[in-house]
Design a protein around this motif. Structure first.
Motif, mmCIF file in Angstrom:
data_model
loop_
_atom_site.group_PDB
_atom_site.id
_atom_site.type_symbol
_atom_site.label_atom_id
_atom_site.label_comp_id
_atom_site.label_asym_id
_atom_site.label_seq_id
_atom_site.Cartn_x
_atom_site.Cartn_y
_atom_site.Cartn_z
ATOM 1 N N GLU A 1 0.724 -0.976 -0.188
ATOM 2 C CA GLU A 1 -0.298 -0.436 0.172
ATOM 3 C C GLU A 1 0.517 1.464 -0.479
ATOM 4 O OE1 GLU A 1 -4.268 -1.838 2.046
ATOM 5 O OE2 GLU A 1 -2.447 -0.279 2.820
ATOM 6 N N GLU A 2 1.825 1.332 0.805
ATOM 7 C CA GLU A 2 2.455 2.235 1.175
ATOM 8 C C GLU A 2 3.890 2.274 -0.645
ATOM 9 O OE1 GLU A 2 5.520 3.162 4.072
ATOM 10 O OE2 GLU A 2 3.761 1.929 5.734
ATOM 11 N N THR A 3 4.070 1.532 -1.099
ATOM 12 C CA THR A 3 4.955 1.117 -2.082
ATOM 13 C C THR A 3 3.804 1.845 -3.525
ATOM 14 O OG1 THR A 3 6.282 -0.140 -1.866
ATOM 15 C CG2 THR A 3 6.158 -0.121 -3.748
ATOM 16 N N HIS A 4 2.287 1.956 -3.871
ATOM 17 C CA HIS A 4 1.132 2.219 -4.760
ATOM 18 C C HIS A 4 1.443 4.033 -4.140
ATOM 19 C CE1 HIS A 4 -0.851 -1.573 -5.583
ATOM 20 N NE2 HIS A 4 -0.588 -1.126 -6.597
ATOM 21 N N ARG A 5 0.958 4.029 -2.992
ATOM 22 C CA ARG A 5 1.499 5.449 -2.472
ATOM 23 C C ARG A 5 2.499 6.310 -3.490
ATOM 24 N NH1 ARG A 5 -1.246 4.440 1.718
ATOM 25 N NH2 ARG A 5 0.626 3.886 3.042
ATOM 26 N N ASP A 6 2.837 5.416 -3.112
ATOM 27 C CA ASP A 6 5.041 6.446 -3.585
ATOM 28 C C ASP A 6 4.788 6.028 -4.834
ATOM 29 O OD1 ASP A 6 7.178 7.152 -3.906
ATOM 30 O OD2 ASP A 6 7.720 5.761 -2.879
ATOM 31 N N ILE A 7 3.984 5.255 -5.636
ATOM 32 C CA ILE A 7 3.942 5.139 -6.774
ATOM 33 C C ILE A 7 3.692 6.395 -7.694
ATOM 34 C CG2 ILE A 7 4.029 3.884 -9.255
ATOM 35 C CD1 ILE A 7 4.801 1.556 -7.761
ATOM 36 N N ALA A 8 2.438 6.396 -6.624
ATOM 37 C CA ALA A 8 0.949 7.429 -7.592
ATOM 38 C C ALA A 8 2.634 9.140 -7.528
ATOM 39 C CB ALA A 8 0.195 7.120 -6.512
ATOM 40 N N GLU A 9 3.003 9.652 -6.245
ATOM 41 C CA GLU A 9 3.379 10.475 -5.793
ATOM 42 C C GLU A 9 4.469 10.786 -6.270
ATOM 43 O OE1 GLU A 9 1.481 10.173 -1.045
ATOM 44 O OE2 GLU A 9 3.681 10.151 -1.622
ATOM 45 N N SER A 10 4.756 9.628 -6.970
ATOM 46 C CA SER A 10 6.579 9.951 -8.341
ATOM 47 C C SER A 10 6.485 10.229 -9.011
ATOM 48 C CB SER A 10 7.358 8.952 -7.363
ATOM 49 O OG SER A 10 8.067 8.505 -6.534
ATOM 50 N N HIS A 11 5.029 9.812 -9.928
ATOM 51 C CA HIS A 11 4.355 9.774 -11.120
ATOM 52 C C HIS A 11 5.406 8.823 -11.738
ATOM 53 C CE1 HIS A 11 2.156 13.776 -10.126
ATOM 54 N NE2 HIS A 11 3.608 14.050 -9.879
ATOM 55 N N LEU A 12 5.057 7.824 -11.369
ATOM 56 C CA LEU A 12 6.190 7.032 -11.623
ATOM 57 C C LEU A 12 4.291 5.839 -11.977
ATOM 58 C CD1 LEU A 12 9.241 6.484 -9.500
ATOM 59 C CD2 LEU A 12 8.793 7.403 -12.113
ATOM 60 N N VAL A 13 4.795 5.346 -13.204
ATOM 61 C CA VAL A 13 4.282 3.663 -13.583
ATOM 62 C C VAL A 13 4.694 2.613 -13.379
ATOM 63 C CG1 VAL A 13 3.227 2.728 -15.780
ATOM 64 C CG2 VAL A 13 3.583 5.392 -15.700
ATOM 65 N N GLU B 1 15.393 3.976 -4.335
ATOM 66 C CA GLU B 1 16.147 3.992 -2.690
ATOM 67 C C GLU B 1 14.560 3.751 -1.488
ATOM 68 O OE1 GLU B 1 18.363 7.113 -2.011
ATOM 69 O OE2 GLU B 1 18.949 6.396 -3.737
ATOM 70 N N ARG B 2 13.728 4.517 -2.213
ATOM 71 C CA ARG B 2 13.061 4.397 -0.344
ATOM 72 C C ARG B 2 12.104 3.423 -0.452
ATOM 73 N NH1 ARG B 2 11.372 8.895 -2.755
ATOM 74 N NH2 ARG B 2 9.707 8.622 -4.363
ATOM 75 N N LEU B 3 12.208 2.728 -1.703
ATOM 76 C CA LEU B 3 10.800 0.981 -1.290
ATOM 77 C C LEU B 3 11.809 0.045 -0.492
ATOM 78 C CD1 LEU B 3 9.187 -1.379 -3.321
ATOM 79 C CD2 LEU B 3 11.186 -1.607 -4.643
ATOM 80 N N VAL B 4 13.771 -0.256 -0.985
ATOM 81 C CA VAL B 4 14.468 -0.724 -0.003
ATOM 82 C C VAL B 4 13.997 -0.410 0.952
ATOM 83 C CG1 VAL B 4 16.165 -1.638 -0.075
ATOM 84 C CG2 VAL B 4 15.920 -1.565 -2.021
ATOM 85 N N ARG B 5 14.641 0.899 1.121
ATOM 86 C CA ARG B 5 14.146 1.190 2.952
ATOM 87 C C ARG B 5 13.530 0.969 2.888
ATOM 88 N NH1 ARG B 5 18.211 6.069 1.392
ATOM 89 N NH2 ARG B 5 19.608 5.013 1.293
ATOM 90 N N ARG B 6 12.021 1.277 2.749
ATOM 91 C CA ARG B 6 10.174 0.985 2.963
ATOM 92 C C ARG B 6 9.960 -0.610 3.672
ATOM 93 N NH1 ARG B 6 7.649 2.034 -0.643
ATOM 94 N NH2 ARG B 6 8.177 4.521 -0.344
ATOM 95 N N GLY B 7 11.058 -1.635 2.718
ATOM 96 C CA GLY B 7 11.781 -3.195 2.935
ATOM 97 C C GLY B 7 11.763 -3.505 4.294
ATOM 98 N N LEU B 8 12.909 -2.246 4.449
ATOM 99 C CA LEU B 8 14.453 -2.887 4.944
ATOM 100 C C LEU B 8 13.380 -2.540 6.538
ATOM 101 C CD1 LEU B 8 17.636 -1.940 3.726
ATOM 102 C CD2 LEU B 8 17.216 -4.095 3.927
ATOM 103 N N ALA B 9 12.871 -1.854 7.103
ATOM 104 C CA ALA B 9 12.447 -0.756 7.861
ATOM 105 C C ALA B 9 10.746 -1.687 8.509
ATOM 106 C CB ALA B 9 11.758 0.254 7.978
ATOM 107 N N MET B 10 10.602 -2.536 7.450
ATOM 108 C CA MET B 10 9.951 -3.396 7.923
ATOM 109 C C MET B 10 10.566 -5.015 8.263
ATOM 110 S SD MET B 10 6.497 -2.676 5.275
ATOM 111 C CE MET B 10 5.542 -0.958 5.787
ATOM 112 N N GLU B 11 11.502 -4.796 8.879
ATOM 113 C CA GLU B 11 12.179 -6.286 8.629
ATOM 114 C C GLU B 11 12.710 -6.964 7.449
ATOM 115 O OE1 GLU B 11 12.271 -8.136 13.301
ATOM 116 O OE2 GLU B 11 9.878 -7.152 13.307
ATOM 117 N N GLY B 12 12.428 -6.802 6.267
ATOM 118 C CA GLY B 12 12.679 -7.801 5.198
ATOM 119 C C GLY B 12 13.875 -6.234 4.507
ATOM 120 N N THR B 13 14.256 -7.823 3.665
ATOM 121 C CA THR B 13 15.731 -7.738 2.309
ATOM 122 C C THR B 13 15.333 -7.105 0.912
ATOM 123 O OG1 THR B 13 16.523 -9.024 1.694
ATOM 124 C CG2 THR B 13 14.598 -9.963 1.629
#
Lengths: 470, 470
Positions: A364-376, A410-422
């Protein structure tokens, strides 16, 4: 502890010339310095710039690989192992030049042991070739990363894919490896027994090492009986969160699901456009069950009940191959359908993996980030493992968009890491994700990886500039 | 590459004295040099002579372990990690003296993540304690090596047991480890994501390292939903070979069997004597199936059909817990029943593992060898993995018998190796099987294990004299 200076820059041209001349003499037309060939071998599915090797050589045996590596060690020339070039993070670039070892001529199926459910193969065999070969045995190899990758490459990136929720990743399915070490010795990591406690697990040390510790030249893989029956289905959900909650409940309740794939709204829209389908444009789960006739029916029914609890449905499922293919068409078409969203764009696939309890938040956060970054960037996920892919469609002529894309990654990876991800669930580190390892692991952990790398490859000739910088 | 001289003899007494004084001051009554305590910690279920450490210390946290190891590194004093002392091959002896780190006070359950099907625990937690703690969550940890071992010890020996055919071994069920390295640093091997391709697999490097690369101080384990239903049964067969053939067919046909245990004739006789049962004294398989009500019934029925094909039967099976326990009593009693065959004898349990296609040959030849050696040794096997145990009952006052036993053990291992097997499927190397690693692995493989050991533990203080000699 090391006194030798590891190689961190391109070796002198004279050394490269001596090595390439010797290889040219030995390998004849199985050796190439042709520019196109070299560029093909430094050019993979990544968006990183091509860094071609100085030459490409096509060995046909473990002994030939050992001879090449010994020669390269003698001249401190880098060695870059190459499978099919379908890796995604710059694994086969040659930043310091060197010799690319293309394993595509090493395609022998050495042995199939049907009673032991294992096989011994050379690293150039692709997963489709292996399954083709196995067809009449009633056995199959389940790991499916999407691309028809070589098994050597799949070992080296610790690949997984849609079936991993049931069958595990390459880590779980390699019994033994033959590896040529950076000094040209031949190591056989384990016997063919299904399990062992006889010493350090060198097999798992090489699985996922991305060719930085040695060249894999033979692989013993686990095989599985082809399921008696398969059921498969597709189920729309009101939200990503509902998809994730239904997945968690399915796994917790012990349904031995074989595949459970998330497609986000945008992916469904792309598939509708691409394949002229009329699927509801909402998040959906595609599922597959393996077992006996009774069991796959029961599994599908129970999944349908769980889906309903979370507002999902209608759940359409089938057992006949042609009906199953139809239901799963959206997943099979997802990658190519992506381009329909933005013709002419370059596709940039990346992956992260988080504990499944955080997956809905993360997507969900990644979806918001994609929209706010004007990316597809449509998202598909191996949701049973908490692993998902964003496939960005980027206009490579638009510098600002590229800059936004880089920031997003960068934000995508950091979001994952902040959630104990890889930072990567299955694609690997290559060149592109080295910087994130520093954020993912404590310094002591990365130091230990470096210690292992330096001990095994003191000259740093084995795929240098990947995974860890020494 | 190394300039330092690794420790291979006992350090000077002055160094040991300095280290033990410092630890005594720091740990008070959590430190002991009492002879009985020391001997208990050098005395395990092995038949090797006791080699007690110089002192035993009982830390309560990762930081305390790090402090102990740093002190020991400074004085080059060996460190021997200790769980419950149930290992079988001399893993916790202290041949060069040193400090035993007993983890029995590290019993915290740090976290249970039910949605993610994982938990974080300290290494002193035993498997029964963990499952007791999990009881109300609907989850369980399946690995069951028989003894109520500590999870830290199970990590370190790469333990498995009866459930491994379905749930894998410790290798497959550890997500991440916190480890104190030989220089006292704290390494966290991985994130909590279910899978990752982010660098070398340090987790698997420590699983099965038997404490020779570091001290495990925290463990993230996979958990599973308690199956909705369980069916279990027992089936006599005319021969060992028929048992093995039925097992192979069961696995090949995709029945997701949870346990499949072989008991040989002698084991059945022992159980009859010990528990006043009247089982037919013939080889038998004990099986267990996990799944839904429908599925465990179907699995049992299909197994029964397969058993019949190979001359097995009658196959008695049940789903109610009390009936299942009755059917499985023979397996649960097998270890203690063994002593009935020879009261007063010392039991000496060893294990090897071969590809399942060779299991019948291997067990049959071993039976002949036991008879010809005039030894008493019932056999039980985790037959789905090709793994079996011989539990020799030896008169330790009879030197000639001990000599015959030693020769038999050598032949047993060599028989397994000749069939592409391993010298240990799940017990580990310890002191007793070091010599066999030289026969199991090519020299280059063992050299690589030594390279890894030297790189990570250059002073050779971490459980020295086990696994590989450096």
């Amino acid at each position: 502890m090391h006194t030798s200076t590891p190689l961190s820059i391109r070796p002198p041209q004279t050394e490269i010339d001596v090595a390439t001349s010797a290889l040219a003499g030995k390998f004849g037309n199985r050796f190439s310095i042709n520019t196109t060939v070299r560029e093909q071998h430094g050019h993979t599915l990544t968006w990183l710039p091509v860094q071609p090797p100085d030459a490409v050589v096509f060995p046909q045996s473990t002994e030939e690989v050992a001879a090449i590596v010994k020669l390269c060690a003698q001249h401190r020339v880098p060695v870059i192992p190459f499978g099919t070039g379908t890796s995604l993070e710059g694994h086969v670039n040659a930043p310091y030049g060197g010799i690319c070892i293309d394993t595509s001529l090493m395609k022998r199926i050495v042995a199939i042991h049907a009673e032991d459910l294992d096989c011994v193969i050379e690293p150039g065999v692709t997963r489709k070739e292996l399954n083709e070969h196995l067809r009449d045995t009633g056995l199959f190899f389940p790991i499916d990363p999407g691309a028809d990758a070589s098994l050597g490459g799949m070992v080296s990136t610790r690949a997984s894919g849609t079936n991993a929720v049931r069958y595990g990743t390459m880590k779980d399915n390699v019994l033994s490896l033959t590896v040529v070490t950076p000094d040209g010795e031949i190591v056989k990591t384990a016997r063919r027994a299904k399990k062992s406690s006889a010493g350090y697990d060198l097999t798992r040390l090489f699985v996922g090492a991305e060719g930085t510790l040695g060249v894999v030249t033979e692989i013993t893989l686990k095989l599985y009986g082809i399921p008696e029956a398969i059921s498969a289905g597709v189920c729309p959900f009101p939200s990503i969160r509902a998809c994730c909650d239904a997945t968690i409940m399915t796994i917790q309740s012990g349904i031995p699901i074989a595949r459970i794939e998330l497609l986000d709204e945008l992916t469904v829209r792309a598939v509708n456009l691409h394949s002229k389908l009329e699927l509801p444009e909402t998040p959906m789960l595609l599922v597959e069950f393996h077992g006996s006739d009774t069991s796959v029916k029961e599994q599908a029914e129970r999944f349908g009940e769980i889906a309903e609890e979370f507002g999902g449905g209608p759940f359409a499922w089938a057992t006949r191959p042609e009906d199953r293919s139809k239901l799963w068409q959206a997943r099979h078409d997802a990658y190519w359908a992506g381009f329909t969203l933005r013709p002419g764009a370059k596709s940039l696939a990346t992956d992260i993996c988080v504990p499944i309890s955080r997956l809905a938040d993360c997507v969900e956060e990644t979806h918001r980030d994609i929209a706010e970054s004007h990316l597809v960037g449509p998202i598909v996920g191996h949701v049973g493992d908490g692993n998902f892919h964003v496939t960005l469609l980027v206009d490579m002529d638009d510098k600002a968009e590229i800059a936004r894309t880089e920031k997003f990654l960068e934000r995508l990876v950091r979001r994952g890491l902040a959630m104990e991800g890889t930072c990567t669930g299955e694609h690997g580190v290559g060149q592109a994700k080295m910087k994130y390892l520093l954020e993912e692991h404590p310094k002591a952990t990365l130091d230990m990886m470096r210690t292992v790398k330096r001990a095994i490859d003191p000259l740093n000739i084995m795929n240098p500039g990947k995974v860890v910088q020494v």
